[in-house]
Design a protein around this motif. Structure first.
Motif, short mmCIF file in Angstrom:
data_model
loop_
_atom_site.label_atom_id
_atom_site.label_comp_id
_atom_site.label_asym_id
_atom_site.label_seq_id
_atom_site.Cartn_x
_atom_site.Cartn_y
_atom_site.Cartn_z
N ASP A 283 0.84 -1.20 0.00
CA ASP A 283 0.00 0.00 0.00
C ASP A 283 0.88 1.25 0.00
O ASP A 283 1.65 1.48 0.93
N ALA A 284 0.75 2.05 -1.07
CA ALA A 284 1.51 3.30 -1.17
C ALA A 284 0.56 4.49 -1.20
O ALA A 284 0.84 5.50 -1.84
N SER A 285 -0.57 4.38 -0.52
CA SER A 285 -1.56 5.45 -0.51
C SER A 285 -1.20 6.50 0.53
O SER A 285 -0.19 6.41 1.24
N ARG A 286 -2.08 7.49 0.64
CA ARG A 286 -1.82 8.65 1.51
C ARG A 286 -1.65 8.25 2.97
O ARG A 286 -0.78 8.78 3.67
N SER A 287 -2.47 7.32 3.45
CA SER A 287 -2.39 6.97 4.87
C SER A 287 -1.08 6.30 5.23
O SER A 287 -0.62 6.39 6.37
N MET A 288 -0.44 5.63 4.25
CA MET A 288 0.84 4.97 4.52
C MET A 288 2.00 5.96 4.58
O MET A 288 3.13 5.57 4.86
N ALA A 289 1.71 7.25 4.33
CA ALA A 289 2.74 8.28 4.49
C ALA A 289 2.79 8.80 5.92
O ALA A 289 3.63 9.64 6.25
N THR A 290 1.89 8.31 6.78
CA THR A 290 1.88 8.72 8.19
C THR A 290 3.16 8.24 8.88
O THR A 290 3.46 7.04 8.88
N ALA B 4 12.99 3.07 -2.93
CA ALA B 4 12.88 4.40 -3.52
C ALA B 4 11.44 4.82 -3.75
O ALA B 4 11.18 5.93 -4.21
N THR B 5 10.48 3.95 -3.42
CA THR B 5 9.08 4.26 -3.64
C THR B 5 8.56 5.18 -2.55
O THR B 5 8.85 5.00 -1.37
N LYS B 6 7.78 6.18 -2.96
CA LYS B 6 7.19 7.12 -2.01
C LYS B 6 5.67 6.99 -2.04
O LYS B 6 5.09 6.75 -3.11
N PRO B 7 5.00 7.14 -0.90
CA PRO B 7 3.53 7.07 -0.89
C PRO B 7 2.92 8.11 -1.81
O PRO B 7 3.45 9.20 -1.99
N MET B 8 1.76 7.75 -2.39
CA MET B 8 1.06 8.62 -3.32
C MET B 8 0.08 9.51 -2.56
O MET B 8 -0.11 9.38 -1.36
N ILE B 9 -0.55 10.42 -3.30
CA ILE B 9 -1.53 11.32 -2.68
C ILE B 9 -2.94 10.74 -2.75
O ILE B 9 -3.87 11.30 -2.18
N GLN B 10 -3.09 9.62 -3.45
CA GLN B 10 -4.41 9.04 -3.61
C GLN B 10 -4.77 8.16 -2.40
O GLN B 10 -3.91 7.73 -1.64
N THR B 11 -6.08 7.88 -2.26
CA THR B 11 -6.53 6.96 -1.22
C THR B 11 -6.41 5.53 -1.72
O THR B 11 -6.20 5.29 -2.90
N SER B 12 -6.51 4.59 -0.82
CA SER B 12 -6.38 3.18 -1.20
C SER B 12 -7.75 2.57 -1.45
O SER B 12 -8.69 2.81 -0.70
N ARG B 13 -7.83 1.79 -2.52
CA ARG B 13 -9.06 1.07 -2.87
C ARG B 13 -8.65 -0.35 -3.20
O ARG B 13 -8.14 -0.63 -4.29
N TYR B 14 -8.91 -1.24 -2.25
CA TYR B 14 -8.39 -2.60 -2.36
C TYR B 14 -8.95 -3.35 -3.57
O TYR B 14 -8.20 -4.00 -4.30
N ALA B 15 -10.26 -3.29 -3.76
CA ALA B 15 -10.86 -4.08 -4.84
C ALA B 15 -10.34 -3.63 -6.20
O ALA B 15 -9.98 -4.46 -7.05
N GLU B 16 -10.28 -2.33 -6.43
CA GLU B 16 -9.78 -1.83 -7.71
C GLU B 16 -8.31 -2.18 -7.90
O GLU B 16 -7.88 -2.54 -9.01
N ALA B 17 -7.52 -2.07 -6.82
CA ALA B 17 -6.10 -2.39 -6.92
C ALA B 17 -5.88 -3.87 -7.19
O ALA B 17 -5.02 -4.25 -8.01
N PRO C 281 -11.57 11.75 1.28
CA PRO C 281 -11.08 11.21 2.55
C PRO C 281 -9.65 11.66 2.84
O PRO C 281 -8.77 11.58 1.99
N ASP C 282 -9.43 12.17 4.02
CA ASP C 282 -8.09 12.54 4.46
C ASP C 282 -7.55 11.40 5.30
O ASP C 282 -7.88 11.24 6.47
N GLU C 283 -6.70 10.59 4.67
CA GLU C 283 -6.22 9.40 5.35
C GLU C 283 -5.00 9.67 6.22
O GLU C 283 -4.58 8.80 6.98
N THR C 284 -4.41 10.85 6.08
CA THR C 284 -3.20 11.13 6.85
C THR C 284 -3.50 11.04 8.34
O THR C 284 -4.38 11.72 8.86
#
Length: 742
Positions: free
Chosen positions: A82-89, A140-153, A664-667
């Motif tokens: 998961d490289a979504s916004r919440s994983m940047a916390t 080298a991967t950085k979390p993205m600004i998007q939210t996570s959507r498991y089914a679509e991913a 959604p603000d996952e941060t």
């Protein structure tokens, strides 16, 4: 093993080339003999040149050897980080982000090396989509600004794996490294089950504690009708999730204008992470109504969700035609008579062309005689019992087809002994969602146990009552056999204990036919659900529930009694702030009654009650169709209105509404271990415990299955034939050079 030939030219041309080459060979040998070359050299050169010619012809034919090989192969391993916004916390003990901590631990602990031992390992980072990467790129991967959507991913990763593996693609297992904050409207568990995928889950290591000390809860999703009929039962299904609130009594409320109109108690069991609860309400006024669902009863901020529902006041007109008196006619007429949202008109045959009419006193149509083609425009739903359309007035079946396919109305077919007669009328056969057989008119004696397919429990035909209402349905006395469902049709009821070559026998199915919908019910004993079914609540039997929901699911968006000619439709049922709202308007009138360029005027009332004009652009691909666009800049309910202006006056108006949610603000969102545990347990996966290596996925120990692959070896593609040809020609040239024959 077999040999496949892929000739460069036609076989006749290749054969002609071969004959010519052998003729040249004979002429060349004759010249050698005239020069008195020793016989042994002539024989040697002749053999080599015959080989060269044959090898050259084989090169033109391009042979391939094909054989099958069976090997034991385990499932592919898809590793999704998961490289979504919440994983940047940045709440890991060492100050790293959740993504950095998880990726670093996988490498340091040896889990990454263990996963890499699989023969098919695919690495992905994901947010709303999955992006294939190399393992060494994780750092080298950085979390993205998007939210996570498991089914679509998961869908995206699965498609990329199938494309990369090609013919070797088989089953797969997933390692999901995430904090559990899934923002998808789809359930990844249902998707994984449909794909046959087990999901192992790995949570990041953080120092967070539960909010407010006493636990917290959230509203995960709400299923509600966007449009309900005045006075009819409206049910809101709410999925709740909690952390640390087991055995606490909570209150789930439905509010309108701040006033509680429905509520119920909710309590999570000790091992229960999620729970689905329903709220029931009957709207008393038509129009657009804003509702709010609130969960209360614990310290901290009470989670809430708002939605806008259109309450429609127009009654829907139902026409039922029966050739013989059956109990279904009696009970269905009673259901419709008691429902304020529908008006009933029925015709029961008394033999020949004689019909007895039955009708509600307050119906809006004035049909007194058996309908002809044009009369059908007065109705929204047509119910055909055990009828034989071959005896109807000319053009009636064509009108039913046009009413459904082109005008968006609905058709219900109740099976009976005359079922086969529908197959003899092309218009009727084309509308059915099932394929009939020569014996479809012969009933299969019961009792026949029936069930709702598990995946259909949340469909519009069943979800209002909840899955328990359909868990143990009374058996049917008899059913009428059909072969199979047509493409894109949906099976609503099936007989799991009776099967044919296509699977369990179909008892009910529906599909979209053009703009309308068609429901087929393959029994004439459904009415017994009224007599022997378990009541969901006093006076509410499975028969009542089924028909109430079925009629609402099939009720067209444009009722015949409405008299409106302008309709608005949104491209999506819900939006988030920042998305573009796309609104479509349709004039439902013949071209002769409209100008060449109809004038539409539109406006929108924003959540802050400001009104803005919107402009409609004609759709170049569809006549009398228009499109308007608006950026969703703030959360809340957006109310759209359109007017058709003709000769300076308003001819028709239409309204629709849509809810726009906060992005959604996952941060800083808490790690949702409950969701990760649910996903693992529900898909047959494991929760990866960092301290227990026995819980780690081991590709070498995954169950292997024999896989048969087709292997093709092309002698031309691997240059084998070309090398042999060059060697033979070189040998021939060397011999002639050595003996002075050049």
């Amino acid at each position: 093993m077999k040999v496949d030939w892929n000739p460069l030219f036609s076989p006749a041309l290749i054969a002609s080339v071969g004959v010519a080459l052998f003729a040249l060979l004979g002429w060349g040998l004759l010249i050698l003999r005239q020069r008195q070359v020793p016989a042994r050299w002539i024989y040697l050169l002749a053999g080599m040149r015959i080989g060269i010619i044959l090898l050259f012809l084989v090169c033109l034919l391009r042979p391939s050897f094909v054989w099958k090989r069976t090997t034991d192969q385990g499932p592919a391993l898809l590793v999704l980080l998961d490289a979504s916004r919440s994983m940047a916390t940045a709440d890991a003990p060492d100050g790293k982000t959740r993504f950095q901590e998880t990726a670093a631990w996988m490498e340091k602990s040896g889990l990454g090396d263990k996963l890499a031992k699989g023969n098919q390992v695919y690495w992905f980072r994901f947010d709303q989509h999955a992006y294939q990467i190399k393992r060494e790129e994780l750092g080298a991967t950085k979390p993205m600004i998007q939210t996570s959507r498991y089914a679509e991913a998961l869908t995206s990763a699965w498609e990329q794996y199938r494309y990369s593996a090609g013919e070797e693609a088989g089953s797969a297992r997933v390692v999901l490294a995430s904090d559990g904050n899934d923002r998808s409207q789809k359930d990844v568990v249902e998707l994984a089950r449909s794909l046959g995928i087990a999901i192992d889950t790995l949570a990041p290591h953080t120092v967070e504690s539960a909010r407010d000390g006493a636990g917290n809860a959230s509203i995960v999703s709400i299923q509600s009708p966007r449009r309900v009929l005045l006075g009819s039962e409206s049910r809101f299904l709410v999925m709740l999730r909690h952390h640390g609130l087991a055995n606490r009594l909570l209150t789930l409320s439905l509010k309108q204008n701040g006033e509680v109109v429905a509520s119920r108690d909710v309590q999570f069991a000790s091992e229960e992470h999620e729970q689905q609860a329903s709220l029931v309400y009957r709207p008393a006024k038509s129009g657009f109504r804003e509702y709010e669902i609130v969960l209360e009863g614990f310290p901290g901020t009470a989670p809430s969700r708002k939605m806008t529902v259109e309450v429609v006041g127009n009654r829907h007109e139902v026409l039922m035609i029966e050739n013989t008196w059956r109990w279904e006619f009696k009970y269905l007429r009673r259901i419709l008579g008691d429902d304020p949202s529908f008006s009933f008109t029925g015709f029961l045959s008394r033999g020949g062309q004689t019909y007895v009419a039955f009708a509600d006193a307050d119906r809006q149509n004035q049909l007194a005689a058996f309908p002809r083609g044009g009369d059908l425009n007065l109705f929204d739903i047509i119910v055909l019992g055990d009828v034989d359309p071959r005896g109807w007035a000319p053009g009636l079946t064509e009108s039913i087809y046009d009413l459904v396919v082109n005008k968006g109305k609905s058709l219900i077919v109740l099976a009976g002994p005359h079922l086969n007669s529908l197959a003899s009328v092309p218009e009727m056969e084309a509308l059915l969602p099932v394929a009939l057989t020569p014996k479809s008119g012969e009933p299969q004696a019961g009792p026949v146990k029936v069930q709702v397919p598990p995946a259909l429990a949340q469909s519009s035909f069943f979800f209002n009552a909840g899955p328990k209402a359909w868990a143990d349905l009374p058996a049917m006395d008899q059913i009428y056999l059909v072969s199979h469902k047509k493409p894109a049709a949906t099976i609503l009821l099936e007989a799991p204990q009776l099967k044919n070559n296509y699977g369990p026998l179909i008892v009910a199915a529906e599909h979209a036919a053009g703009k309308g919908r068609v429901l087929f019910i393959g029994t004439d004993t459904l009415w017994k659900w009224q007599m022997s079914g378990t009541e969901a609540q006093p006076g509410v039997t499975p028969y009542t529930l089924f028909w109430q929901q079925t009629l609402r699911a099939l009720a067209p968006a444009r009722p015949a009694a409405g008299g409106n000619h302008l309709w608005l439709q949104l491209e999506k049922t819900a939006y988030e702030v920042g998305e573009e709202i796309i609104l479509r308007a349709q004039l439902d009138v013949p071209p002769s009654l409209t100008e060449s360029r109809p004038q539409l005027r539109g406006s929108v009332k924003l959540p802050d009650q400001r009104e803005l004009p919107i402009s409609f652009t004609p759709d170049p691909k569809k006549q009398r169709s228009f499109t308007a666009k608006l950026d969703a800049s703030q959360p809340g309910s957006y109310l759209f209105m359109a007017e058709w202006i003709k000769e300076g006056g308003v001819v028709a108006t239409s309204q629709t509404a849509v809810d726009v949610a906060h992005t959604p603000d996952e941060t800083g969102a808490s790690v949702n271990q409950n969701n990760l545990s649910r996903i693992a347990a529900s898909t047959g996966g494991r929760i990866i415990d960092r301290l227990d290596r026995n819980t780690w996925p081991n590709p070498e120990k995954l169950d292997k299955k024999p896989v048969t692959r087709t292997i093709t070896a092309s002698l031309w593609d691997n240059s084998t034939l070309l090398v042999l040809l060059v060697l033979l020609m070189g040998s021939d040239w060397a011999i002639r050079l050595k003996k002075g024959l050049i």
